[in-house]
Design a protein around this motif. Structure first.
Motif, mmCIF file in Angstrom:
data_model
loop_
_atom_site.group_PDB
_atom_site.id
_atom_site.type_symbol
_atom_site.label_atom_id
_atom_site.label_comp_id
_atom_site.label_asym_id
_atom_site.label_seq_id
_atom_site.Cartn_x
_atom_site.Cartn_y
_atom_site.Cartn_z
ATOM 1 N N SER A 1 -43.469 -14.382 -23.872
ATOM 2 C CA SER A 1 -42.859 -13.179 -23.312
ATOM 3 C C SER A 1 -42.551 -13.257 -21.828
ATOM 4 N N ASP A 2 -43.352 -14.006 -21.091
ATOM 5 C CA ASP A 2 -43.110 -14.082 -19.657
ATOM 6 C C ASP A 2 -43.626 -15.403 -19.094
ATOM 7 N N GLU A 3 -43.303 -15.641 -17.862
ATOM 8 C CA GLU A 3 -43.631 -16.901 -17.191
ATOM 9 C C GLU A 3 -45.134 -17.174 -17.162
ATOM 10 N N GLU A 4 -45.942 -16.131 -17.076
ATOM 11 C CA GLU A 4 -47.399 -16.299 -17.033
ATOM 12 C C GLU A 4 -47.956 -16.898 -18.318
ATOM 13 N N GLN A 5 -47.245 -16.785 -19.428
ATOM 14 C CA GLN A 5 -47.707 -17.286 -20.721
ATOM 15 C C GLN A 5 -47.176 -18.681 -21.053
ATOM 16 N N ARG A 6 -46.448 -19.300 -20.150
ATOM 17 C CA ARG A 6 -45.805 -20.591 -20.429
ATOM 18 C C ARG A 6 -46.795 -21.671 -20.870
ATOM 19 N N GLY A 7 -48.056 -21.539 -20.531
ATOM 20 C CA GLY A 7 -49.059 -22.513 -20.942
ATOM 21 C C GLY A 7 -49.193 -22.612 -22.459
ATOM 22 N N ALA A 8 -48.844 -21.534 -23.154
ATOM 23 C CA ALA A 8 -48.940 -21.514 -24.619
ATOM 24 C C ALA A 8 -47.815 -22.295 -25.290
ATOM 25 N N LEU A 9 -46.793 -22.662 -24.545
ATOM 26 C CA LEU A 9 -45.655 -23.358 -25.141
ATOM 27 C C LEU A 9 -46.018 -24.759 -25.640
ATOM 28 N N LYS A 10 -46.935 -25.422 -24.965
ATOM 29 C CA LYS A 10 -47.304 -26.780 -25.363
ATOM 30 C C LYS A 10 -47.841 -26.813 -26.796
ATOM 31 N N ALA A 11 -48.739 -25.901 -27.118
ATOM 32 C CA ALA A 11 -49.311 -25.861 -28.469
ATOM 33 C C ALA A 11 -48.242 -25.499 -29.500
ATOM 34 N N GLN A 12 -47.351 -24.585 -29.145
ATOM 35 C CA GLN A 12 -46.262 -24.230 -30.059
ATOM 36 C C GLN A 12 -45.386 -25.450 -30.327
ATOM 37 N N LYS A 13 -45.077 -26.188 -29.277
ATOM 38 C CA LYS A 13 -44.228 -27.378 -29.419
ATOM 39 C C LYS A 13 -44.865 -28.394 -30.374
#
Length: 82
Positions: free
Chosen positions: A16-28
């Motif tokens: 949802s926002d830039e602060e949550q970008r850390g969660a993208l690695k696991a999604q990838k």
């Protein structure tokens, strides 16, 4: 293992926002594993954009590109709320 022949998977990781970008690695990792487990050709995209915005520019860009593509595509999100 099933193979999805001649079908491209469009893998989308979103937060949802830039602060949550850390969660993208696991999604990838999960998205790519899913595509590879199914023997599918894929392309991966990620972005941060709230689903509650009036103007979802990045999401609309992806939808427009998919509509213009030839052949079959499967749109895959990591989370069901995406």
């Amino acid at each position: 293992m099933k193979t999805i022949a001649k079908t491209k998977m469009i893998l989308i990781a979103r937060v949802s926002d830039e602060e949550q970008r850390g969660a993208l690695k696991a999604q990838k990792i999960r998205l790519i594993k899913y595509a590879e487990d199914n023997g599918a050709e894929y392309e991966y995209h990620e972005f941060d954009e709230s689903a509650y915005k009036d103007d979802r520019k990045k999401f609309k860009e992806h939808v427009a590109r998919i509509k213009k593509s030839k052949g079959k595509s499967i749109l895959v999100f990591d989370k069901i709320d995406r």
